[in-house]
Design an enzyme around this catalytic site. Structure first.
Site, PDB file in Angstrom:
ATOM      1  N   ASN A 276       8.903  -0.946 -26.785  1.00 54.44           N
ATOM      2  CA  ASN A 276       9.469  -2.241 -27.064  1.00 54.44           C
ATOM      3  C   ASN A 276       8.614  -2.062 -28.613  1.00 54.44           C
ATOM      4  O   ASN A 276       9.237  -3.087 -28.886  1.00 54.44           O
ATOM      5  CB  ASN A 276       8.871  -3.326 -26.241  1.00 54.44           C
ATOM      6  CG  ASN A 276       9.486  -3.497 -24.794  1.00 54.44           C
ATOM      7  OD1 ASN A 276      10.265  -3.127 -24.536  1.00 54.44           O
ATOM      8  ND2 ASN A 276       8.367  -3.867 -24.202  1.00 54.44           N
ATOM      9  N   HIS A 278       5.955  -1.796 -29.863  1.00 55.87           N
ATOM     10  CA  HIS A 278       4.702  -2.566 -29.774  1.00 55.87           C
ATOM     11  C   HIS A 278       3.438  -1.710 -29.531  1.00 55.87           C
ATOM     12  O   HIS A 278       3.624  -0.705 -28.748  1.00 55.87           O
ATOM     13  CB  HIS A 278       4.565  -3.767 -28.919  1.00 55.87           C
ATOM     14  CG  HIS A 278       5.401  -4.845 -29.286  1.00 55.87           C
ATOM     15  ND1 HIS A 278       6.088  -5.683 -28.538  1.00 55.87           N
ATOM     16  CD2 HIS A 278       6.410  -4.949 -30.707  1.00 55.87           C
ATOM     17  CE1 HIS A 278       6.848  -6.603 -28.724  1.00 55.87           C
ATOM     18  NE2 HIS A 278       6.968  -6.171 -30.205  1.00 55.87           N
ATOM     19  N   CYS A 313      -0.506  -6.870 -33.389  1.00 57.35           N
ATOM     20  CA  CYS A 313      -0.271  -5.756 -34.332  1.00 57.35           C
ATOM     21  C   CYS A 313       0.807  -4.977 -34.817  1.00 57.35           C
ATOM     22  O   CYS A 313       1.444  -4.596 -34.125  1.00 57.35           O
ATOM     23  CB  CYS A 313      -1.729  -4.606 -33.689  1.00 57.35           C
ATOM     24  SG  CYS A 313      -2.427  -3.822 -35.692  1.00 57.35           S
TER      25      CYS A 313
END
Length: 386
Positions: A276, A278, A313
């Site tokens: 995704n 991330h 993050c």
């Protein structure tokens, strides 16, 4: 899914699936042969047969649908991975079990699995469980009512306890299940066992909250989402950590800066991104360990880790990892009533506790808070680092 029974013989469907493995596959380059998984004092094996593999195995492989089920049976055709995966839903409940062989690239210099390996296996079995019950396969493991409101799950807390690290070529069996957690989230628990001895070698739990995918804001679990989600949960509350005083419940204090140990300027790698886009949850564990004192790594091994996830993050962020000894170093009692191993609490010289902080280098915003507990390594491993 293939389910290996614990008896000395395999059921008919399992044997048929393994028969198909004897057929040469040109993509692999060589024929596969039947195999057996041996347990200490027991053996489970599947012998090949002269009968041809079932036609359904030779049919085109279809992916698991991400939308609502269609057709009379509202089912899906199992993929090749589903057929060969050593995992399945339990017949007497909504939990899922899967077996994994620890591979050479998953161990450290001690020839035992690293904590990152353990965390990756927990993530893998959780995803496989979600797919097996029909959750979406887009990486977010959502249910129909969640997709209606553009909702996804995000990790709020992860707690892992490891009583014995599996070694290279050990077979680890992991059981997992989900259930609701208050009004704002859910939890997923795991129990890890040595498949050869049936010994509990670890436990883990996690808390997940609901976030709107468009606004990136947290939301309470809606009634329709909760009602649908409950169909996948145990009817009675079941916890991997049933003790009243356990490490998974302990609040993590904020680490005061400046910290005595730090590793500054950590940069996410391309390999740290998940499907995704991330930063993978396991990457944060590695960042936390970067600032642990080297002398601890040489003489101790990680017994437990708790992480509170506070901020996303991004792939272009720069991260600082800070570590400081925890003032309250009273060992948390890990004896339990469900058969898990008891953690040694021999004394302060054998145990160390640390607080951790991951923050953005630029503005100092907090990404994660963490706590780790370390126990003395076995004598034969004391000269190695993790």
């Amino acid at each position: 899914m293939v389910k290996l029974p614990l008896s000395s013989s395999c059921n008919a469907s399992t044997a048929a699936n393994f028969q198909a493995l004897t057929k040469p596959y040109h993509l692999i380059g060589a024929p596969l042969t039947p195999f057996s998984i041996r347990r200490r004092n027991a053996s489970v094996s599947c012998a090949s047969s002269s009968s041809p593999p079932p036609s359904s195995f030779r049919d085109p492989i279809l992916a698991v649908a991400t939308g609502e089920p269609k057709g009379k049976d509202a089912g899906f055709q199992k993929s090749l991975a589903d057929r060969l995966r050593l995992g399945s839903l339990l017949e007497d409940g909504p939990s899922y079990k899967e077996k994994f062989i620890v591979r050479c690239y998953e161990v450290g210099i001690n020839k035992t699995a690293t904590v990152e390996t353990i965390a990756n296996l927990l993530q893998e079995v959780g995803c496989n469980h979600a797919q097996s019950v029909g959750f979406s396969t887009d990486g977010f493991a959502t249910i129909n009512s969640m997709r209606k409101w553009h909702l996804i799950w995000v990790t709020a807390r992860m707690h892992i306890e490891i009583y014995k690290y599996p070694a290279w070529s050990d077979v680890v069996e992991i059981e997992t299940w989900v259930q609701t957690e208050g009004r704002i989230g859910v939890r997923r628990d795991w129990i890890l066992k040595d498949y050869g001895t049936d010994e509990v070698i670890g436990r883990a739990t996690s808390k997940w909250v609901m976030m709107n995918q468009d606004t990136r804001r947290l939301e309470k679990v809606r009634d329709d989402v909760r009602e649908e989600f409950l169909t996948y949960c145990p009817k009675e509350l079941r916890l991997a950590f049933p003790e009243k005083n356990n490490g998974s419940l302990k609040k993590i204090s904020k680490l005061e800066d400046p910290a005595p140990y730090s590793r500054l300027g950590l940069v996410p790698r391309r390999a740290d991104l998940d499907m995704n886009q991330h930063i993978n949850n396991v990457t944060y564990i590695g960042w936390v360990l970067e600032s642990v004192p080297r002398e601890i790594l040489y003489t101790h091994e990680l017994q437990s880790i708790t992480l509170d996830y506070r901020r996303e993050c991004q792939h272009d962020d720069i991260v600082d990892s800070l570590t400081s000894p925890e003032e309250d170093t009273t060992p948390v009692e890990l004896n339990v009533s469900n058969g898990s191993a008891a953690a040694a609490t021999k004394g302060k010289e054998d145990h160390h506790h640390f607080l951790h902080l991951l923050r953005l280098s630029g503005d100092g915003l907090e990404i994660n808070r963490g706590r780790t507990e370390w126990r003395k390594k076995p004598a034969k491993q004391a000269h190695h680092s993790v």
